[in-house]
Design a protein around this motif. Sequence first.
Motif, PDB file in Angstrom:
ATOM      1  N   ALA A 191      99.288  31.151  15.358  1.00 40.65           N
ATOM      2  CA  ALA A 191      98.770  32.014  16.299  1.00 40.65           C
ATOM      3  C   ALA A 191      98.237  31.403  17.612  1.00 40.65           C
ATOM      4  O   ALA A 191      98.349  31.909  18.632  1.00 40.65           O
ATOM      5  CB  ALA A 191      97.290  32.776  15.853  1.00 40.65           C
ATOM      6  N   HIS A 192      97.673  30.062  17.755  1.00 42.21           N
ATOM      7  CA  HIS A 192      97.365  29.349  18.797  1.00 42.21           C
ATOM      8  C   HIS A 192      98.522  29.238  19.771  1.00 42.21           C
ATOM      9  O   HIS A 192      98.668  29.310  20.872  1.00 42.21           O
ATOM     10  CB  HIS A 192      96.759  28.094  18.439  1.00 42.21           C
TER      11      HIS A 192
ATOM     12  N   TYR B 109     101.315  30.601  19.621  1.00 38.57           N
ATOM     13  CA  TYR B 109     102.145  31.816  20.133  1.00 38.57           C
ATOM     14  C   TYR B 109     101.330  32.659  21.004  1.00 38.57           C
ATOM     15  O   TYR B 109     101.936  33.048  22.315  1.00 38.57           O
ATOM     16  CB  TYR B 109     102.353  32.853  18.734  1.00 38.57           C
ATOM     17  N   TYR B 110      99.681  32.931  21.089  1.00 44.03           N
ATOM     18  CA  TYR B 110      99.075  33.675  21.763  1.00 44.03           C
ATOM     19  C   TYR B 110      98.458  32.926  22.918  1.00 44.03           C
ATOM     20  O   TYR B 110      98.424  33.865  23.898  1.00 44.03           O
ATOM     21  CB  TYR B 110      97.987  34.459  21.004  1.00 44.03           C
TER      22      TYR B 110
ATOM     23  N   LEU C 203     102.080  34.960  11.527  1.00 46.75           N
ATOM     24  CA  LEU C 203     101.630  35.583  12.538  1.00 46.75           C
ATOM     25  C   LEU C 203     101.136  37.127  12.006  1.00 46.75           C
ATOM     26  O   LEU C 203      99.989  37.454  12.498  1.00 46.75           O
ATOM     27  CB  LEU C 203     102.682  35.756  13.666  1.00 46.75           C
TER      28      LEU C 203
ATOM     29  N   ALA D  56      97.860  36.296   9.985  1.00 43.32           N
ATOM     30  CA  ALA D  56      96.896  36.049  11.122  1.00 43.32           C
ATOM     31  C   ALA D  56      96.245  37.485  11.651  1.00 43.32           C
ATOM     32  O   ALA D  56      95.050  37.645  11.447  1.00 43.32           O
ATOM     33  CB  ALA D  56      97.344  35.248  12.411  1.00 43.32           C
ATOM     34  N   ARG D  57      97.230  38.529  11.676  1.00 40.03           N
ATOM     35  CA  ARG D  57      96.776  39.689  12.400  1.00 40.03           C
ATOM     36  C   ARG D  57      96.045  40.595  11.272  1.00 40.03           C
ATOM     37  O   ARG D  57      94.903  40.995  11.582  1.00 40.03           O
ATOM     38  CB  ARG D  57      98.002  40.406  12.827  1.00 40.03           C
TER      39      ARG D  57
ATOM     40  N   VAL E 242      93.508  37.219  14.130  1.00 38.14           N
ATOM     41  CA  VAL E 242      93.739  37.384  15.594  1.00 38.14           C
ATOM     42  C   VAL E 242      93.490  38.877  16.122  1.00 38.14           C
ATOM     43  O   VAL E 242      93.756  39.790  15.283  1.00 38.14           O
ATOM     44  CB  VAL E 242      95.449  37.229  15.817  1.00 38.14           C
TER      45      VAL E 242
ATOM     46  N   VAL F  61      93.172  34.543  20.257  1.00 39.90           N
ATOM     47  CA  VAL F  61      92.664  33.704  19.070  1.00 39.90           C
ATOM     48  C   VAL F  61      91.258  33.828  18.963  1.00 39.90           C
ATOM     49  O   VAL F  61      90.182  33.708  19.883  1.00 39.90           O
ATOM     50  CB  VAL F  61      93.024  32.244  19.318  1.00 39.90           C
TER      51      VAL F  61
END
Length: 320
Positions: A17-18, A20-21, A45, A48-49, A54, A58
């Motif tokens: 997530a770090h 990607y976002y 991902l 994480a969502r 996320v 983050v």
Amino acid sequence: MADTAGAEKERDALRAAHLYYLQDLTMEAIATELHTSRSSVSRLLGYARDTGLVEIQVKSPLDRLSSLQERIRARHGVTAHVVPVPDSTAEVDRLERVAMSAARILGPFFDSNMTMGIAWGSTLSAVSRHLQEKVTHNSQIVQLNGASNARTTGIGYASEIMSRFGTAFGAYVQQFPVPAFFDDPRTKEVLWRERSIRRVLEIQKHMDIALFGLGSAYAEVPSHVYVGGYLDDDDFQQLGRSQVVGDVATVFYRADGSSEDIPMNARSSGPSLELLRKVSRRVCVVSGRSKLPALRGALAAGVMTDLIIDETTAHSLLED
């Protein structure tokens, strides 16, 4: 065993997530970095969502989950925001990735009716290029130290950084058109009595947030103050005699965090470390192990409340 597997999946999802976002890496690039497949990254991902790690950005559970950040808080008393970057990454690319994350992390810190002080330099220049727009009202950006030297006015370099922050936040920009260093401390003393200069100094005294990098003569990505014509040979020798390890906004300090009796500081246009320590939120952005002596000195000086740092340097910081 199941708990261990769950913790590993949560850690991998948070790292993905770090990347990607916050760092805008593609799923293919993340798959390469994590030594996995694109479909696995997609599932991480999604996890994480689904689990709430996320939302729009983050989330703060990173602070809770990361033992690295907890150890930095326990040892140094600062809130660390650790940016995952591979050890093999070139220092210029490492700085860009930390700067990109710093720009995203900074957004929630600054809002309407606030004043943010900015110390120009290589790191803050990189951060300014990645800022995202956030509309604020009755807010202002104030330059913390002058930028001119014997070779150039420095106005173009510093004003570009300040303008990017002002544009991103819709904030009024207050520049500080004085030398970075005065030839004679007495000239500074006289100029500091002028009403136009006192007005800027008063704004600095009422900052809600201060944002800065750390200057170092030994950084692999050169600190602008050390390579931009601000210091001559005599200055470097004087800094050596004073056992200086770094600077914040062109104010120098030693390994133990002390800044008193360093002759260059009497000539500097930057705010004293004592003034900085009075600011409620003080955000330092650091990238690369070559900055470690400067970082340890700054931590000893107590000039930061928040530290945005790459993972490799964070690990090295905790090594005795």
